[in-house]
Design an enzyme around this catalytic site. Structure first.
Site, PDB file in Angstrom:
ATOM      1  N   ARG A  65      -5.545  26.547  15.735  1.00  0.00           N
ATOM      2  CA  ARG A  65      -6.539  26.037  14.792  1.00  0.00           C
ATOM      3  C   ARG A  65      -5.940  25.994  13.390  1.00  0.00           C
ATOM      4  O   ARG A  65      -4.873  26.538  13.128  1.00  0.00           O
ATOM      5  CB  ARG A  65      -7.801  26.902  14.813  1.00  0.00           C
ATOM      6  CG  ARG A  65      -7.646  28.298  14.222  1.00  0.00           C
ATOM      7  CD  ARG A  65      -8.992  29.009  14.213  1.00  0.00           C
ATOM      8  NE  ARG A  65      -8.930  30.350  13.661  1.00  0.00           N
ATOM      9  CZ  ARG A  65      -9.019  30.637  12.363  1.00  0.00           C
ATOM     10  NH1 ARG A  65      -9.150  29.645  11.484  1.00  0.00           N
ATOM     11  NH2 ARG A  65      -8.966  31.881  11.942  1.00  0.00           N
ATOM     12  N   HIS A  66      -6.632  25.313  12.495  1.00  0.00           N
ATOM     13  CA  HIS A  66      -6.181  25.215  11.104  1.00  0.00           C
ATOM     14  C   HIS A  66      -6.613  26.470  10.346  1.00  0.00           C
ATOM     15  O   HIS A  66      -7.724  26.980  10.566  1.00  0.00           O
ATOM     16  CB  HIS A  66      -6.793  23.970  10.446  1.00  0.00           C
ATOM     17  CG  HIS A  66      -6.118  23.565   9.177  1.00  0.00           C
ATOM     18  ND1 HIS A  66      -6.363  24.197   7.982  1.00  0.00           N
ATOM     19  CD2 HIS A  66      -5.218  22.584   8.917  1.00  0.00           C
ATOM     20  CE1 HIS A  66      -5.639  23.633   7.033  1.00  0.00           C
ATOM     21  NE2 HIS A  66      -4.931  22.653   7.573  1.00  0.00           N
TER      22      HIS A  66
END
Length: 377
Positions: free
Chosen positions: A225-226
């Site tokens: 994920r970011h």
């Protein structure tokens, strides 16, 4: 004509960072002469092989000409000096100090040819306490901070799958050389470029650096994920992983419409990107309750119709096939490499045709030709 037509590059580098740098210059028209020791670049003996040809060597040394010189032999050293007098660019990736000991350091050759752009690529740069240390890509990845932020939160630091530190140093090297050639056109003077792999890798980490500057704490591993935006990561579909990226509220609202949950737009957990990132597991569960009901291909198609960025997780062959129509890949002229794909620089220049098949130089195959073409001897 290609952008660097007429530019002569003397390539004393070996293995990866330097040869990648000069291959990018060859891709846009430079005449790159690869200077190899009598036994050849080490990568000629590095697999995988097609018959007796190293595919790895061919990828990195496409469209260059080869000359073998023993730089400890006075006659061969004199030949190198003669070539350097006619070169526009010289690239080397010896450990700092080695070129000087061989008598081909930047100061000596720039005095010999003041128009020369002399590029030195090394692990830690030409100066500083670490300059003399040996370096490989893995060492640089570990020291740069990128391993510490790559991988799952509960796992070990993980290196990037490709030799990204070597490649990034080579990429910066080609960029710097082109910039120095532009400056030389104004001033008539060359210069010495100092490219360090560690510097190059640190410079890439803009998201991590912004987090460090804002929070005062080094960023940590967050998996796929970011670190500051949600939803922005890999999600489970019915058959395979799929990537979704909704980096602003407008795109996120489109995603909510796509998954049939538009009412969540005003929910406190979903209202802002910051809130969504703080509650990432909850947001992920909502999205995957929909993605698990569809195949990755269906999700990519439906997301595209809705204006939501999405993509499949492709293997390398699928990725190469997806860019092939743009003409930025080609084949090889060497019979042992027939049918194999050569990866070239990826920029499409206006008016340029697709990549032609690449040549692969046999060791010392162009010795007399190079001397004649460059020096008239």
């Amino acid at each position: 004509m290609p952008a660097l037509s007429g530019i002569r590059v003397l390539d004393l580098s070996r293995v990866l960072a330097g040869p990648f740098c000069t291959s990018l210059l060859a891709d846009i028209g430079a005449d790159v002469v690869k200077v190899e020791p009598p036994g050849g670049d080490d990568t000629r003996r590095l697999g995988p092989f097609a018959k007796d040809v190293s595919v790895y060597f061919a990828m990195l040394n496409r469209d260059k000409r080869s000359i073998a010189l023993d730089l400890k032999d006075p006659a061969d050293l004199e030949t190198l000096w003669s070539l350097a007098a006619h070169a526009d660019v010289l690239v080397e990736n010896f450990r700092p100090g080695v070129a000087d000991r061989l008598g081909i350091g930047a100061a000596a050759l720039l005095a010999h040819n003041p128009r020369l752009v002399y590029a030195s690529i090394s692990g830690f740069g030409q100066s500083g306490a670490m300059s003399g240390r040996p370096a490989y890509d893995l060492i640089i990845q570990a020291m740069s901070g990128i391993m510490e932020t790559t991988g799952s939160p509960d796992g070990e630091p993980t290196k990037v799958g490709e030799s990204i530190a070597d490649l990034q140093a080579g990429l910066y090297g080609s960029w710097a050389i082109c910039a120095a050639l532009v400056e030389r056109a104004r001033t008539g003077r060359g210069q010495h470029l100092d490219i360090a792999m560690l510097d190059a890798m640190v410079s890439l980490q803009l998201t991590g650096a912004s987090l460090l500057a804002a929070d005062g704490a080094p960023p940590t591993r967050v998996g796929n994920r970011h670190p500051v935006s949600t939803p922005f990561g890999v999600y489970r579909a019915a058959d395979a992983p799929v990537v979704l990226a909704a980096a602003n509220d407008r795109t996120f609202h489109r995603l909510l419409d796509l998954i049939g949950r538009p009412e969540l737009a005003e929910h406190p957990v979903y209202r802002t990107d910051e809130a969504r990132t703080a509650h990432e597991p909850e947001v992920r569960a909502t999205i995957e309750s929909w993605t698990r009901q569809h195949s990755a291909a269906e999700i990519v198609a439906l997301a595209g119709e809705q204006g939501v960025p999405a993509g499949p997780v492709q293997d390398l062959q699928q990725a190469i096939d997806s860019v092939r129509p743009r003409g930025v890949t080609g084949g090889f002229l060497h019979p042992s490499l027939e049918g194999m794909t050569a990866l070239r620089q990826p920029v499409v220049f206006q008016g340029a045709s697709g990549a032609a098949p690449s040549s692969t130089p046999d060791l010392d195959a162009h010795h007399e030709e190079i001397i004649r073409d460059w020096t008239g001897g």
